[in-house]
Scaffold this active site. Structure first.
Site, mmCIF file in Angstrom:
data_model
loop_
_atom_site.group_PDB
_atom_site.id
_atom_site.type_symbol
_atom_site.label_atom_id
_atom_site.label_comp_id
_atom_site.label_asym_id
_atom_site.label_seq_id
_atom_site.Cartn_x
_atom_site.Cartn_y
_atom_site.Cartn_z
ATOM 1 C CG MET A 9 67.071 0.416 -3.073
ATOM 2 S SD MET A 9 65.885 1.371 -4.017
ATOM 3 C CE MET A 9 66.341 0.964 -5.671
ATOM 4 C CG LEU A 12 71.929 -7.853 -1.565
ATOM 5 C CD1 LEU A 12 72.536 -8.338 -0.243
ATOM 6 C CD2 LEU A 12 72.082 -6.343 -1.695
ATOM 7 C CG HIS A 16 74.490 -4.842 -3.813
ATOM 8 N ND1 HIS A 16 73.704 -5.448 -4.769
ATOM 9 C CD2 HIS A 16 74.038 -3.566 -3.716
ATOM 10 C CE1 HIS A 16 72.817 -4.583 -5.216
ATOM 11 N NE2 HIS A 16 72.990 -3.440 -4.605
ATOM 12 C CD GLN A 144 72.649 6.423 -4.933
ATOM 13 O OE1 GLN A 144 71.451 6.377 -5.140
ATOM 14 N NE2 GLN A 144 73.344 5.326 -4.696
ATOM 15 C CB SER A 177 69.356 -4.740 -8.674
ATOM 16 O OG SER A 177 70.237 -4.671 -7.576
ATOM 17 N NE ARG A 178 65.777 -0.061 -12.204
ATOM 18 C CZ ARG A 178 66.050 0.866 -11.263
ATOM 19 N NH1 ARG A 178 67.286 1.282 -11.088
ATOM 20 N NH2 ARG A 178 65.083 1.374 -10.515
HETATM 21 O O1 PAF Z 1 71.770 2.915 -4.716
HETATM 22 C C1 PAF Z 1 70.734 2.427 -4.192
HETATM 23 O O2 PAF Z 1 70.539 1.211 -4.171
HETATM 24 C C2 PAF Z 1 69.719 3.351 -3.568
HETATM 25 O O3 PAF Z 1 69.636 4.543 -4.287
HETATM 26 C C3 PAF Z 1 69.970 3.625 -2.086
HETATM 27 C C4 PAF Z 1 71.264 4.378 -1.864
HETATM 28 C C5 PAF Z 1 70.005 2.317 -1.308
HETATM 29 C C6 PAF Z 1 68.853 4.480 -1.503
HETATM 30 O O4 PAF Z 1 67.606 3.841 -1.600
#
Ligand code: PAF
Length: 273
Positions: A9, A12, A16, A144, A177-178
């Site tokens: 998202m 970065l 990432h 996730q 990112s947060r």
């Molecule tokens: O982990 C993330 O940044 C998001 O959940 C993803 C996998 C890009 C889906 O929007």
């Protein structure tokens, strides 16, 4: 020619970039998607203020020679209701059916209803658009990863999942990112999360029960000022349900808490002997 997709998202950070490095090792062509997916944010969450830093993200990726795929909302969700894209994008039946059979309403899903339906919808959509051979995800979002692994197994068996270990700052804070929302003081308080997980993995070696070790870890987070614990538990990596006292073997500890108004998550792999 093989293609690896690194879904992000944006906003970065080094974590990432670890995913990108791994992707480059395993495929000829790497696509990094940057899309702040409205459907995985709840109504009271940070969709509007989520950092959007496309130009600096592109600059960070430039030395890696990867393709940046930053689709518009219309490209990702062509059939969406334009008046209210966040709320009205329908989850396809195939994803609803899949999600209903998975742990999508526990842990992150309990506090963030609909989050995983939205996440799975966009991941499936990105898979359809990019057609990768490999998909690269970070271990930090353990639930996730669990769900995406099953999604791939059931609906995209042609894709190989690569999971990259969590990248941490020198003091142990998991990169996110947060983290950029945290004040200097909150950032110090946030260290309780990674410490609680590491102490938990050590404590399990001497604790008389798993529940006792988990209770101590929860108490250590709750004792930290400005930190409000959501959950801390140890889950069975096979079904993402909390382990019981009889459980032995590799397991996953997960934690989520608000530090000030910022919600952070972390995870660690451990072994219960
Ligand atoms: O982990 C993330 O940044 C998001 O959940 C993803 C996998 C890009 C889906 O929007």
């Amino acid at each position: 020619m093989t293609t690896a997709l690194v879904p992000t998202m944006g906003a970065l950070h080094e974590g990432h970039l670890d995913l990108v490095r791994r992707a480059k090792e395993v495929a000829d062509r790497v696509v990094v998607s940057i899309f702040v997916n409205p459907t995985q944010f709840g109504a009271n969450e940070d969709f509007d203020k989520y950092p959007r830093t496309l130009e600096s993200d592109r600059a960070l990726l430039e030395p890696f020679g990867v393709e940046v795929f930053a689709p518009s909302i219309d490209e990702v969700y062509p059939l969406a209701d334009r008046e209210s894209p966040q709320g009205r994008i329908e989850v396809p039946d195939s994803i609803s059916t899949f999600a209903a059979s998975q742990p999508t309403t526990t842990f992150e899903g309990a506090t963030r209803p609909g989050h995983f339906d939205g996440m799975l919808t966009v991941v499936a959509r990105l898979f359809e658009m990019v057609q990768p051979d490999v998909a690269v995800f970070g271990q930090k979002d353990a639930q996730q990863v669990f769900l995406v692994r099953n999604l791939i197994e059931q609906m995209f068996p042609q894709i190989t999942l690569e999971v990259v270990p969590t990248n941490r700052e020198a003091d142990g804070l998991a990169r996110s990112s947060r983290n950029r929302y945290l004040s200097a003081e909150e950032r110090l308080h946030a260290l309780v999360l990674s410490r609680a997980l590491i102490n938990l993995s050590l404590r399990l070696m001497s604790a008389t029960s798993t529940a006792e070790a988990v209770a101590e870890a929860r108490a250590s987070v709750e004792a930290e000022p400005e930190v409000r614990l959501d959950y801390l538990d140890i889950v069975d990596p096979h079904d993402f349900t909390p382990v019981d006292e009889q459980f032995r073997g590799p397991a996953t500890a997960v934690v989520a808490a608000w530090v000030g108004s910022t919600r952070l998550i972390d995870t660690i792999n451990l072994v219960i002997n």
